[in-house]
Design a protein around this motif. Sequence first.
Motif, PDB file in Angstrom:
ATOM      1  N   THR A  12       0.755  -1.135   0.062  1.00 45.26           N
ATOM      2  CA  THR A  12      -0.048   0.243  -0.055  1.00 45.26           C
ATOM      3  C   THR A  12       0.936   1.402   0.050  1.00 45.26           C
ATOM      4  O   THR A  12       2.193   1.123   0.258  1.00 45.26           O
ATOM      5  N   ASP A  13       0.263   2.344  -0.278  1.00 49.08           N
ATOM      6  CA  ASP A  13       1.032   3.772  -0.203  1.00 49.08           C
ATOM      7  C   ASP A  13       1.701   3.958   0.820  1.00 49.08           C
ATOM      8  O   ASP A  13       2.804   4.502   1.049  1.00 49.08           O
ATOM      9  N   ASP A  14       1.065   3.565   2.161  1.00 50.21           N
ATOM     10  CA  ASP A  14       1.735   3.896   3.547  1.00 50.21           C
ATOM     11  C   ASP A  14       2.463   3.010   4.010  1.00 50.21           C
ATOM     12  O   ASP A  14       2.948   2.951   5.209  1.00 50.21           O
ATOM     13  N   ALA A  15       2.994   1.749   3.272  1.00 39.25           N
ATOM     14  CA  ALA A  15       3.601   0.765   3.832  1.00 39.25           C
ATOM     15  C   ALA A  15       4.920   1.144   4.323  1.00 39.25           C
ATOM     16  O   ALA A  15       5.485   0.342   5.200  1.00 39.25           O
ATOM     17  N   ASN A  16       5.646   2.030   3.938  1.00 40.72           N
ATOM     18  CA  ASN A  16       6.761   2.477   4.672  1.00 40.72           C
ATOM     19  C   ASN A  16       6.920   3.000   5.786  1.00 40.72           C
ATOM     20  O   ASN A  16       7.794   3.527   6.436  1.00 40.72           O
ATOM     21  N   ALA A  63       2.296   1.407  10.189  1.00 41.78           N
ATOM     22  CA  ALA A  63       1.493   0.998   9.034  1.00 41.78           C
ATOM     23  C   ALA A  63       0.806  -0.458   9.466  1.00 41.78           C
ATOM     24  O   ALA A  63       1.663  -1.105   9.958  1.00 41.78           O
ATOM     25  N   GLU A  64      -0.252  -0.603   9.171  1.00 40.97           N
ATOM     26  CA  GLU A  64      -1.143  -1.930   9.317  1.00 40.97           C
ATOM     27  C   GLU A  64      -1.648  -2.097   8.062  1.00 40.97           C
ATOM     28  O   GLU A  64      -2.001  -1.397   7.179  1.00 40.97           O
ATOM     29  N   ASN A  65      -1.936  -3.493   7.623  1.00 36.72           N
ATOM     30  CA  ASN A  65      -2.319  -4.051   6.457  1.00 36.72           C
ATOM     31  C   ASN A  65      -1.836  -3.373   5.226  1.00 36.72           C
ATOM     32  O   ASN A  65      -2.459  -2.648   4.473  1.00 36.72           O
ATOM     33  N   THR A  66      -0.755  -3.697   5.009  1.00 44.00           N
ATOM     34  CA  THR A  66       0.147  -3.093   3.949  1.00 44.00           C
ATOM     35  C   THR A  66       0.406  -4.037   2.739  1.00 44.00           C
ATOM     36  O   THR A  66       0.910  -3.207   1.879  1.00 44.00           O
ATOM     37  N   VAL A  67      -0.472  -4.862   2.423  1.00 43.46           N
ATOM     38  CA  VAL A  67      -0.542  -5.559   1.349  1.00 43.46           C
ATOM     39  C   VAL A  67      -1.694  -4.939   0.642  1.00 43.46           C
ATOM     40  O   VAL A  67      -3.025  -4.876   0.708  1.00 43.46           O
ATOM     41  N   SER A  68      -1.309  -4.325  -0.597  1.00 44.59           N
ATOM     42  CA  SER A  68      -2.484  -3.892  -1.589  1.00 44.59           C
ATOM     43  C   SER A  68      -3.185  -5.275  -2.380  1.00 44.59           C
ATOM     44  O   SER A  68      -2.464  -5.635  -3.539  1.00 44.59           O
ATOM     45  N   VAL A  69      -4.135  -5.766  -1.990  1.00 43.04           N
ATOM     46  CA  VAL A  69      -4.607  -6.800  -2.573  1.00 43.04           C
ATOM     47  C   VAL A  69      -4.959  -6.505  -3.913  1.00 43.04           C
ATOM     48  O   VAL A  69      -4.893  -7.304  -4.841  1.00 43.04           O
ATOM     49  N   GLU A  70      -5.390  -5.363  -4.412  1.00 39.89           N
ATOM     50  CA  GLU A  70      -5.996  -4.822  -5.630  1.00 39.89           C
ATOM     51  C   GLU A  70      -4.754  -4.952  -6.448  1.00 39.89           C
ATOM     52  O   GLU A  70      -4.881  -5.388  -7.700  1.00 39.89           O
TER      53      GLU A  70
END
Length: 97
Positions: free
Chosen positions: A19-23, A27-34
């Motif tokens: 995800t955009d905020d994974a850095n 951050a939580e839930n950092t996998v962008s499933v889409e």
Amino acid sequence: MFTPQDLGGVLAMMPGFATDDANRIDAENTVSVERLHAGVTKAVDEGIDVLAACGSFGEGYALQREELRDLTAAVVEATRGRIPAFIGCIGPNSREI
């Protein structure tokens, strides 16, 4: 179920599609499933034969348990049984794995 004879051709090792905020440290839930779904679908449609994710090349150690679960589910959904997919099972101790 795939057999050893099904493993051949191009093996693609995919990134985690963050995800955009994974850095961020919080951050939580950092996998962008889409993003993951789109990337895997494109790779399969373009002709890869086998897919590997979450190896010791990064994501395996960096993801939280829930994120690994989400990534695994997304890979299975995106490949739809069209190709073999491997998900790395790595961790700091064998009891957790």
